[in-house]
Motif scaffolding. Structure first.
Motif, PDB file in Angstrom:
ATOM      1  N   ASN A  79       0.815  -1.434  -0.023  1.00  0.00           N
ATOM      2  CA  ASN A  79       0.137   0.053   0.014  1.00  0.00           C
ATOM      3  C   ASN A  79       0.957   1.294   0.035  1.00  0.00           C
ATOM      4  OD1 ASN A  79      -2.461  -1.576   0.285  1.00  0.00           O
ATOM      5  ND2 ASN A  79      -2.394  -1.364   2.266  1.00  0.00           N
ATOM      6  N   SER A  80       0.371   2.341  -0.609  1.00  0.00           N
ATOM      7  CA  SER A  80       0.914   3.672  -0.517  1.00  0.00           C
ATOM      8  C   SER A  80       2.533   3.611  -0.926  1.00  0.00           C
ATOM      9  CB  SER A  80       0.760   4.289   0.841  1.00  0.00           C
ATOM     10  OG  SER A  80      -0.602   4.344   1.273  1.00  0.00           O
ATOM     11  N   LEU A  81       2.622   3.273  -1.991  1.00  0.00           N
ATOM     12  CA  LEU A  81       4.190   3.005  -2.405  1.00  0.00           C
ATOM     13  C   LEU A  81       4.926   4.164  -2.203  1.00  0.00           C
ATOM     14  CD1 LEU A  81       3.444   0.708  -5.369  1.00  0.00           C
ATOM     15  CD2 LEU A  81       5.205   0.211  -3.844  1.00  0.00           C
ATOM     16  N   GLU A  82       6.140   4.061  -1.879  1.00  0.00           N
ATOM     17  CA  GLU A  82       7.067   5.088  -1.531  1.00  0.00           C
ATOM     18  C   GLU A  82       8.391   4.784  -2.581  1.00  0.00           C
ATOM     19  OE1 GLU A  82       8.030   5.008   2.252  1.00  0.00           O
ATOM     20  OE2 GLU A  82       5.866   5.471   3.096  1.00  0.00           O
ATOM     21  N   LEU A  83       9.195   5.850  -2.794  1.00  0.00           N
ATOM     22  CA  LEU A  83      10.262   5.785  -3.722  1.00  0.00           C
ATOM     23  C   LEU A  83      11.392   4.892  -3.277  1.00  0.00           C
ATOM     24  CD1 LEU A  83      11.223   9.580  -4.210  1.00  0.00           C
ATOM     25  CD2 LEU A  83      10.109   7.912  -5.951  1.00  0.00           C
ATOM     26  N   GLY A  84      11.483   4.514  -1.615  1.00  0.00           N
ATOM     27  CA  GLY A  84      12.300   3.624  -1.044  1.00  0.00           C
ATOM     28  C   GLY A  84      11.795   2.071  -1.276  1.00  0.00           C
TER      29      GLY A  84
END
Lengths: 113, 111
Positions: A79-84
């Motif tokens: 969920n809510s993918l981040e760059l990292g």
């Protein structure tokens, strides 16, 4: 007749999206894993399931949720993918009495932009 | 806190010669060690393993040596072949629990 198969092989998505990676094994193994290979090339275990039961949960953000509908499948939902989160994710399986000789899938390269 | 270290990012060897890949570890509780081989765009595949009660295990052209006092293991490939060109990961485990991997060493065997 691939032993451990995961889809998709490549995944490019925007920050904030939710995505899933699927994994299936036809080896009759009872234990499945998710590993993450980060930018430094280390392979780190994220989760391990045995007979659909979670047995290893490393310090992974709870945005990552594995789901095992049966012994042959272990899917990874993020969920809510981040760059990292950009990395290569490997699914693997093994037999319970031989947990160390894991068989790996080909990997999913996730790129978050 | 990298418990398994492969300090050589890459190694280049002439075909027919010996390839020696090294691995160091810090956790004295590790009791099982493995080497995995990985080709581009594929997952790692198991190559050879060794229990901490042994100091050597051999399988064809591949031999793994374990020096517990030095917390060091090495993989010898002899003779090296071009098809051996791949990334080699060292991994260790404590009591059959999760595998802890090193960062890998890229082996290039030149023909």
């Amino acid at each position: 007749d691939t032993a451990v198969s995961q889809t998709p092989k490549y995944l490019v998505t925007q920050m904030g999206n939710d995505k899933s990676i699927k994994c299936e094994q036809n080896l009759g193994h009872d234990t499945m894993y998710w590993y993450k290979q980060d930018s430094k090339k280390f392979l780190k275990i994220m989760f391990s399931y045995n007979n659909k039961e979670l047995i290893i949960n490393e310090t992974v953000p709870n945005r990552f949720s594995p789901k095992s509908p049966d012994k042959a499948h272990l899917n990874l939902h993020i969920n809510s993918l981040e760059l990292g989160d950009s990395a290569v994710y490997f699914c693997a399986s093994s037999q319970r009495d031989r947990p160390l000789k894991a068989f790996f899938g080909q990997g999913t390269r996730l790129t978050v932009v | 806190d990298q418990q398994v270290k492969q300090n050589s990012p890459s190694l280049s060897v002439q075909e027919g010669r010996i390839s020696i890949l090294n691995c160091d570890y810090t956790n004295s509780m590790f009791d099982y060690f493995l080497w995995y081989k990985k080709y581009p765009a594929e997952g790692p595949t198991f190559l050879i393993s060794i229990s901490s009660i042994k100091d050597k295990n051999e399988d064809g052209r591949f031999t793994v040596f374990l020096n517990k006092s030095a917390k060091h293991l090495s993989l010898h490939i002899v003779p090296s072949q071009p098809g051996d060109s791949a990334v080699y990961f060292c991994a260790a485990s404590e009591y059959g629990n999760k595998l802890v991997f090193g960062a890998g060493t890229i082996l290039r065997v030149k023909s």
